[in-house]
Every structure is written in C-alpha cells, then in structure tokens.
Design an enzyme around this catalytic site. Structure first.
Site, short mmCIF file in Angstrom:
data_model
loop_
_atom_site.label_atom_id
_atom_site.label_comp_id
_atom_site.label_asym_id
_atom_site.label_seq_id
_atom_site.Cartn_x
_atom_site.Cartn_y
_atom_site.Cartn_z
N CYS A 1 6.30 4.45 -6.53
CA CYS A 1 5.51 5.44 -5.79
C CYS A 1 4.89 4.83 -4.54
O CYS A 1 3.87 4.14 -4.60
CB CYS A 1 4.41 6.00 -6.70
SG CYS A 1 3.33 7.15 -5.85
N CYS B 1 1.37 5.93 -3.68
CA CYS B 1 0.32 5.36 -4.55
C CYS B 1 0.07 3.90 -4.17
O CYS B 1 -1.07 3.46 -4.11
CB CYS B 1 0.74 5.39 -6.02
SG CYS B 1 1.54 6.89 -6.55
N ASP B 2 1.13 3.14 -3.93
CA ASP B 2 1.00 1.69 -3.83
C ASP B 2 1.30 1.11 -2.44
O ASP B 2 1.13 -0.10 -2.23
CB ASP B 2 1.94 1.01 -4.85
CG ASP B 2 1.61 1.45 -6.28
OD1 ASP B 2 0.41 1.65 -6.55
OD2 ASP B 2 2.52 1.58 -7.09
#
Ligand code: FAD
Ligand code: NAP
Length: 319
Positions: A139, A142-143
């Site tokens: 992701c 997200c990261d």
C-alpha cells in the site's frame, strides 16, 4: 459463549466497500432495516488510494477515503445500522443464517448479502514475508511517506501498480516498476503518465526472485530481479518493495458452503447476484473477476439489495 446478545435482522450485509454500502442504502430504503457488518477494513479498498477519477458524478478528482465516507454517511442517513465487527464464521446451512463476529457476537438473518471484496495478493517469497512492514508493503498511500527521497521498487503491471508507481514518484527519489511481461494491462492514460515521469524506470520481462537487506535494524537494501526470457539476474538497489500484483477475493469464509469458481470468486447466476444458496447474495469484487471497479461494485450492491427484497417478499420466514 457469546459476549453480547445475538442480533437478528431481515438482511445482513457483510462488508463496507462500495458494494456493501450501496446494498445497505437500497435495503434501508426498502424498509428492511439492514445491519451492515463493516469488517476490519471499514470503507474497503478505496480507503488505501488517493485520487479517484472515474467514479461518475464528480467533475473534479475526488479522494477514495472521502468517497467512502460519503457512502457511509448516506447509508446511516437512510437508516442502515453499521456495526464494527468482522465475521469469522458463517453457517449457511441453517435458517436463519448464522454469522459469528470476531467480537463473539452472533448475528442471524433471513437474507444475507456478501460484499467482502478482495485482499492484496503477495508474491509468496520467504524474503517478502521476512521484510513485510520493514520495507515491503502492498500500500503506497499507507507507507509511501517512509520512503521520502529513497529508492523504491513497485511490482506489477495493472492499474494499481502503475498508480502506486506514479504516487511514489512524487515522494521517492527513484522508482523502478518491475513487470513480468512486456506490456502493461493498466489503462493507457495511466501508462502515458508513467512514461512522462522522469524518475520512473520500467523493467519489463522481469520477476522479483528475492528481497534482501540488513538484519539490525531489519530493512530492505536490494531486490534480485530475474529476466523471464534469459534467466539473467539483476540486483536492484532499493529501500522498499511495493507489491501491487492484484487482489484475491475474500471468499474463504464461505468455502465448502457456497459454490465458488475455480479462481475463488463466489459463483452467481449470470446477470444476478444469486449464489448457490437461496437467500444468499454476493456483490462486488468478491463475485466479480472481470470488472472490479468501484462503480460496478456499487451497481452489484444495488442489485443484491433488490434481489434480497424480492426473495424476502416471496419466502415465508424460516423457510
Ligand atoms: P472492497 O472495497 O474490497 O470492500 C470489502 C469490504 O468487506 C471491506 O469493508 C472489508 O472490511 C469487508 N470484509 C471483508 N471480509 C470481511 C469479514 N469476514 N467480515 C466483515 N467484513 C469483511 N476502482 C475504481 O473504480 N476507481 C479507482 O480509482 C480505483 N482505485 C483503486 C486503487 C487501489 C489501490 C485499489 C486496491 C483498488 C482500486 N479500485 C478502483 C478498485 C475498487 O477499490 C474496488 O473495485 C472496490 O473497492 C470493490 O468494492 P467492494 O465493495 O466489492 O469491496
Ligand atoms: P490486476 O489488474 O489483476 O493486475 C495485476 C498485475 O500483477 C498484472 O499486471 C499481473 O501480471 C501482475 N501479477 C499477478 N500475479 C503476479 C505475480 N505472482 N508475479 C508478478 N506479477 C504478477 O490487479 P490491480 O492492478 O490491483 O487491479 C485490480 C482491479 O482494480 C482492476 O479491475 C483494476 O482496473 C481496478 N483498479 C482500477 C483503478 C482505476 O480505475 N484507476 C486503479 C486501481 C485498480 P499480468 O499482466 O501478466 O497478468
């Protein structure tokens, strides 16, 4: 033993992606007082993306999480009851159908709409497992932030991989997108954007064989890529590997109870959301191996609610 009293509803919707929320909206407006069990990933796959440019109704680019928040608000506004729980067991051989939540709570219903969507697929390498959360991710939204000014590798050739590479190219210093064939399956408009981005390198006909790095602290330093035609190995210096090779349907809960396709997707009667058990309907990515779009998931959620409504009208309770 259950921790709270069991909850019965005429219709239960499992899943809170576009399919689940749309099913809940239609079922609520049909006065069926649906209960929607949201699952661990409330809002579904669009919660982990940024720009959504193809959901009809918005001339400007909208954000995935914002769209899902609107769907949630609309579902609640029309009277759907949202529950934060995750179903861990389904018993579809009984009437009413029984679902057991991770909370220990038992849910029962006369009609069930399955909208559990899909989950990220992994390469299946031991080294991928080792570095998950320590440089290996599925992701970018997200990261990606952790890779500011660093080098990253993205694996895959579909829309997700190309979008992740584009997103990361604004954060990381350099992105290599590794695809196992010599052409992408992503939409052309995305491919063109990819080719225009100077810090993105495309490595076709390669697969990642191994991810390597340091032990202390656990971190990625390189990935080994193999040319699928020649077998030649190449080391890519990288701080992170983003795996974007698609998604598998979240249908395991129903294996052995409902007919599944060989690919794992829930089988439905063509042109409907009816599964192999009367009263159980499946909508969205869990039953759609072809389109897998937010708008098609929403459309299938609508169909499932309308079909559940007809089923309940025609079927005496308990049959
Ligand atoms: P999902 O969105 O997958 O939602 C599944 C839901 O089921 C989740 O809420 C989860 O918590 C719940 N669930 C699962 N198991 C259980 C359980 N056991 N108990 C309870 N709940 C459970 N499509 C587009 O049209 N446009 C885009 O721009 C776009 N961008 C994307 C970007 C990314 C990075 C990804 C991954 C996908 C993108 N897609 C896009 C595809 C789109 O997100 C999906 O087609 C859509 O979300 C499918 O909706 P769904 O409701 O079927 O399932
Ligand atoms: P996808 O379309 O299934 O693409 C998966 C990619 O990963 C393919 O290129 C595939 O290669 C590759 N792959 C699969 N297994 C692999 C493995 N073991 N090793 C190496 N590569 C592997 O998945 P997706 O990109 O996640 O998209 C899923 C759905 O969501 C699609 O319907 C897509 O249109 C939709 N989506 C839409 C948008 C958008 O509209 N903007 C954005 C994201 C996703 P092959 O090509 O060789 O099969």
């Amino acid at each position: 033993m259950t921790s709270s009293p069991s909850l019965h509803s005429r219709v239960i919707v499992v899943g809170s992606g576009p399919a689940g929320y749309t099913a809940a909206i239609y079922a609520a407006r049909a006065m069926l007082e649906p209960v929607l069990v949201a699952g661990f990933e409330q809002g579904g796959q669009l919660m982990i993306t940024t720009d959504v440019e193809n959901y009809p109704g918005f001339a400007e680019t909208i954000q995935g999480p914002w769209l899902m928040e609107q769907m949630r608000l609309q579902a609640e506004h029309v009277g759907a009851k949202l529950i934060s729980d995750h179903i861990v067991e389904a018993r579809l051989g009984k009437r009413p159908f029984e679902l057991l939540g991770d909370s220990g709570r038992l849910y029962t219903c006369d009609a069930l709409i399955i909208a559990t969507g899909a989950k990220a697929r992994w390469l299946g390498l031991p080294s991928e497992e080792k570095f998950k959360g320590f440089g290996v991710s599925a992701c970018a939204t997200c990261d990606g932030f952790f890779f500011r000014g660093k080098r990253v590798v993205v694996v895959g050739g579909g829309n997700t991989a190309v979008e992740e590479a584009l997103y990361l190219s604004n954060i990381a210093s350099h992105v290599t997108i590794v695809h196992r064939r010599d052409s992408f399956r992503a939409e052309r408009v995305l491919q063109e954007r990819l080719r225009r981005q100077e810090n993105i390198e495309i490595l076709f006909d390669h697969v990642i064989e191994e991810i390597g790095g340091d032990e202390n602290p656990l971190s990625v330093t390189h990935a080994r890529a193999k040319n699928v035609s020649t077998g030649a190995l190449r080391t890519l210096e990288t701080d992170g590997v983003f795996v974007a090779i698609g998604h598998s349907p979240a249908s395991e809960l129903f294996r052995g109870q409902l007919a599944l396709k060989p690919s794992g997707y829930i089988a439905v009667e063509p042109g409907t959301t009816r599964t192999s058990i009367p009263g159980v309907f499946a909508a969205g990515d869990v039953a759609d191996e072809v389109y897998r779009q937010a708008v098609t998931a929403a459309g299938l959620g609508c169909m499932a609610a309308l079909e559940a409504e007809h089923y309940l009208m025609e079927t005496p309770v308990g049959v």
